[in-house]
Scaffold this motif. Sequence first.
Motif, PDB file in Angstrom:
ATOM      1  N   ARG A  64       0.964  -1.423   0.482  1.00  0.00           N
ATOM      2  CA  ARG A  64      -0.248  -0.287  -0.103  1.00  0.00           C
ATOM      3  C   ARG A  64       1.553   1.211  -0.099  1.00  0.00           C
ATOM      4  N   GLN A 114      -0.983   5.238  -7.715  1.00  0.00           N
ATOM      5  CA  GLN A 114      -1.372   5.724  -6.502  1.00  0.00           C
ATOM      6  C   GLN A 114      -0.367   5.095  -5.675  1.00  0.00           C
ATOM      7  N   TYR A 126      -3.207   1.386  -9.814  1.00  0.00           N
ATOM      8  CA  TYR A 126      -2.411   1.146  -8.548  1.00  0.00           C
ATOM      9  C   TYR A 126      -1.156   1.867  -8.934  1.00  0.00           C
TER      10      TYR A 126
END
Length: 148
Positions: A79, A143, A140
């Motif tokens: 993340r 981000q 992805y």
Amino acid sequence: MKKLLPPHLFVLFALTMAGLCWALGSPHTLAKPYTLAAVVLLIGGLGLAFWAKRLFKQHQTTAFTFDAPGTLVTEGPFRLSRNPMYLGLALALFGVAILLGLAPSSMALALLFVIILDRWYISYEERAMHARFGESYTLYCAQVRRWL
């Protein structure tokens, strides 16, 4: 270089750093706060790399650089970084460089290691991930940063 996996390259660089420090007679001692920071980097970096690898195993996808990607893992350390295994190895190698007394040769090799990871391994993997996952990987990437 396709056969030389990043963990093996890490060990090769760490041994080369130690050998150069010994051969060049570089100082090998630092004050205690620096050695503690080095140990934190070394253990923390290896811990991060193992955590990320364990997530790959849980998702039944490969952690081997040159194998075809099976699953896009975006949880845990993924993340915050698209490459936590490489980030962990880089941090650990800088920890080794500090433990070796911050010798210029060690710091230069640690930096070279990061450049090789970034330009060779990561760029290869990113092309494979784009080919395999297309738009999901593009989103992805928008981000989550490559390193941190």
